[in-house]
Motif scaffolding. Structure first.
Motif, PDB file in Angstrom:
ATOM      1  N   GLU A  28       0.796  -1.271   0.103  1.00 29.61           N
ATOM      2  CA  GLU A  28       0.065  -0.154   0.079  1.00 29.61           C
ATOM      3  C   GLU A  28       0.956   1.472  -0.135  1.00 29.61           C
ATOM      4  N   VAL A  29       1.815   1.224   0.849  1.00 28.00           N
ATOM      5  CA  VAL A  29       2.772   2.459   0.867  1.00 28.00           C
ATOM      6  C   VAL A  29       3.460   2.692  -0.360  1.00 28.00           C
ATOM      7  N   GLU A  30       4.059   1.667  -1.055  1.00 30.81           N
ATOM      8  CA  GLU A  30       4.878   1.614  -2.090  1.00 30.81           C
ATOM      9  C   GLU A  30       4.085   2.150  -3.360  1.00 30.81           C
ATOM     10  N   ALA A  31       2.685   2.059  -3.214  1.00 30.61           N
ATOM     11  CA  ALA A  31       1.734   2.225  -4.406  1.00 30.61           C
ATOM     12  C   ALA A  31       1.310   3.806  -4.411  1.00 30.61           C
ATOM     13  N   LEU A  32       1.572   4.551  -3.090  1.00 25.13           N
ATOM     14  CA  LEU A  32       1.274   5.816  -2.880  1.00 25.13           C
ATOM     15  C   LEU A  32       1.856   6.767  -3.868  1.00 25.13           C
ATOM     16  N   PRO A  33       1.253   7.871  -4.480  1.00 21.18           N
ATOM     17  CA  PRO A  33       1.919   8.823  -5.252  1.00 21.18           C
ATOM     18  C   PRO A  33       3.034   9.546  -4.821  1.00 21.18           C
ATOM     19  N   ALA A  34       3.909  10.161  -5.540  1.00 20.60           N
ATOM     20  CA  ALA A  34       4.934  11.011  -4.815  1.00 20.60           C
ATOM     21  C   ALA A  34       4.776  12.147  -4.174  1.00 20.60           C
ATOM     22  N   GLU A  35       3.479  12.716  -4.454  1.00 22.33           N
ATOM     23  CA  GLU A  35       2.966  14.073  -4.042  1.00 22.33           C
ATOM     24  C   GLU A  35       2.506  13.795  -2.348  1.00 22.33           C
ATOM     25  N   ILE A  36       2.339  12.540  -2.324  1.00 24.89           N
ATOM     26  CA  ILE A  36       1.953  11.899  -0.831  1.00 24.89           C
ATOM     27  C   ILE A  36       3.268  11.662  -0.019  1.00 24.89           C
ATOM     28  N   LYS A  37       4.053  10.965  -0.695  1.00 29.10           N
ATOM     29  CA  LYS A  37       5.208  10.737   0.253  1.00 29.10           C
ATOM     30  C   LYS A  37       6.056  12.039   0.502  1.00 29.10           C
ATOM     31  N   GLU A  38       6.426  12.840  -0.483  1.00 25.53           N
ATOM     32  CA  GLU A  38       6.779  14.324  -0.280  1.00 25.53           C
ATOM     33  C   GLU A  38       6.076  15.239  -0.860  1.00 25.53           C
ATOM     34  N   PRO A  39       4.917  15.769   0.136  1.00 26.06           N
ATOM     35  CA  PRO A  39       4.061  16.770  -0.051  1.00 26.06           C
ATOM     36  C   PRO A  39       5.016  18.132  -0.493  1.00 26.06           C
ATOM     37  N   ALA A  40       4.265  18.895  -1.428  1.00 32.50           N
ATOM     38  CA  ALA A  40       4.857  19.885  -1.826  1.00 32.50           C
ATOM     39  C   ALA A  40       4.786  21.140  -0.835  1.00 32.50           C
ATOM     40  N   LYS A  41       5.628  22.150  -0.851  1.00 37.56           N
ATOM     41  CA  LYS A  41       5.629  23.360   0.102  1.00 37.56           C
ATOM     42  C   LYS A  41       4.266  23.835   0.415  1.00 37.56           C
ATOM     43  N   ARG A  42       3.201  23.764  -0.396  1.00 41.17           N
ATOM     44  CA  ARG A  42       1.896  24.405  -0.122  1.00 41.17           C
ATOM     45  C   ARG A  42       1.316  23.465   0.804  1.00 41.17           C
ATOM     46  N   ASN A  43       1.621  22.097   0.705  1.00 44.08           N
ATOM     47  CA  ASN A  43       0.842  21.030   1.542  1.00 44.08           C
ATOM     48  C   ASN A  43       1.509  21.044   3.155  1.00 44.08           C
ATOM     49  N   CYS A  44       2.697  21.890   3.121  1.00 47.18           N
ATOM     50  CA  CYS A  44       3.442  21.743   4.546  1.00 47.18           C
ATOM     51  C   CYS A  44       3.228  23.201   5.191  1.00 47.18           C
ATOM     52  N   ASP A  45       2.425  24.141   4.755  1.00 47.59           N
ATOM     53  CA  ASP A  45       2.365  25.545   5.283  1.00 47.59           C
ATOM     54  C   ASP A  45       1.333  25.414   6.643  1.00 47.59           C
ATOM     55  N   ALA A  46       1.808  25.319   7.732  1.00 47.74           N
ATOM     56  CA  ALA A  46       0.819  25.009   8.945  1.00 47.74           C
ATOM     57  C   ALA A  46      -0.017  26.232   9.123  1.00 47.74           C
ATOM     58  N   LYS A  47       0.794  27.415   8.861  1.00 42.39           N
ATOM     59  CA  LYS A  47      -0.206  28.825   9.144  1.00 42.39           C
ATOM     60  C   LYS A  47      -1.356  28.921   8.089  1.00 42.39           C
ATOM     61  N   ASN A  48      -1.259  28.400   7.016  1.00 40.78           N
ATOM     62  CA  ASN A  48      -2.197  28.396   6.101  1.00 40.78           C
ATOM     63  C   ASN A  48      -2.757  26.912   5.360  1.00 40.78           C
ATOM     64  N   PRO A  49      -3.244  26.168   6.267  1.00 41.15           N
ATOM     65  CA  PRO A  49      -3.439  24.766   5.847  1.00 41.15           C
ATOM     66  C   PRO A  49      -4.553  24.621   4.826  1.00 41.15           C
ATOM     67  N   LEU A  50      -4.510  23.506   4.143  1.00 41.85           N
ATOM     68  CA  LEU A  50      -5.713  23.113   3.071  1.00 41.85           C
ATOM     69  C   LEU A  50      -6.672  22.805   3.703  1.00 41.85           C
ATOM     70  N   LYS A  51      -7.830  22.055   3.469  1.00 40.17           N
ATOM     71  CA  LYS A  51      -8.965  21.594   3.889  1.00 40.17           C
ATOM     72  C   LYS A  51      -8.866  20.568   5.070  1.00 40.17           C
ATOM     73  N   TYR A  52      -7.794  19.634   4.819  1.00 39.70           N
ATOM     74  CA  TYR A  52      -7.752  18.567   6.000  1.00 39.70           C
ATOM     75  C   TYR A  52      -6.428  18.619   6.259  1.00 39.70           C
ATOM     76  N   THR A  53      -6.025  18.635   7.573  1.00 40.49           N
ATOM     77  CA  THR A  53      -4.759  18.339   8.491  1.00 40.49           C
ATOM     78  C   THR A  53      -4.222  17.156   8.828  1.00 40.49           C
ATOM     79  N   VAL A  54      -2.966  16.676   8.580  1.00 43.84           N
ATOM     80  CA  VAL A  54      -2.559  15.471   9.017  1.00 43.84           C
ATOM     81  C   VAL A  54      -1.749  15.930  10.185  1.00 43.84           C
ATOM     82  N   TRP A  55      -2.098  15.349  11.437  1.00 48.15           N
ATOM     83  CA  TRP A  55      -1.214  15.514  12.658  1.00 48.15           C
ATOM     84  C   TRP A  55      -0.400  14.320  13.201  1.00 48.15           C
TER      85      TRP A  55
END
Length: 179
Positions: A28-55
């Motif tokens: 399952e992990v190997e099949a995940l897309p690259a943007e999940i394994k290494e999120p873009a800078k936009r996904n890592c902005d804690a002050k301006n999060p997108l709709k769902y946060t992973v903690w």
């Protein structure tokens, strides 16, 4: 529905079942897309999060042996626009970015308890290692996460009086499993 439901429980699983679960987790992990394994800078902005946060949270329960620093902190990992992306990231973090550096099959093998639950379509993993250390990785709506963590993100988390007057913080203390 709104309640947490157990989807995966490995407590007491046979060795063969754990091996199968470990192989499935690795695939399952190997099949995940690259943007999940290494999120873009936009996904890592804690002050301006997108709709769902992973903690994530790593801690010991107050057991009289390990140090206890009060309620565990929840560390921002990333945020995503869709539940699928957030859930995929939760899976990836549990199996590939865990604090012990374990591989997916090792995570399954070494956990005394491992639960995967779901609430409102968002996943949460709860793991307990042999020494009682707990690791939680979860996705939550960013609106809830932002309200709860405004003090911490702005650096005002030293002001305990302000937190005590915050009704959201009081609710969080009463029902910490919600977030």
């Amino acid at each position: 529905g709104n309640s947490w439901t157990e989807a995966v429980g490995l407590e007491g699983s046979s060795t063969m079942k754990r091996e199968e679960e470990g192989e499935m987790a690795r695939a399952e992990v190997e099949a995940l897309p690259a943007e999940i394994k290494e999120p873009a800078k936009r996904n890592c902005d804690a002050k301006n999060p997108l709709k769902y946060t992973v903690w994530t949270s790593l801690f010991y329960e107050p057991d009289g042996f390990h140090g206890y620093d009060g309620p565990p902190t929840k560390e921002f990992d990333s945020s995503f626009s869709t539940t699928k992306e957030a859930n995929d990231r939760v899976t990836y973090v549990v199996y590939s970015e865990n604090p012990w550096g374990l591989e997916p099959d090792e995570i399954v093998e070494k956990n005394d308890e491992m639960k995967k639950t779901e609430r409102d379509g968002l996943h949460r993993y709860d793991l307990v290692m042999g020494d009682g250390e707990r690791y939680i990785v979860a996705a939550v709506p960013s609106t809830a996460r932002k309200r709860l963590d405004d003090a911490a993100v702005s650096g005002d988390d030293d002001d305990d009086d302000e937190l005590d007057d915050d009704p959201v913080a009081k609710r969080r203390r009463r029902d910490p499993d919600l977030y």
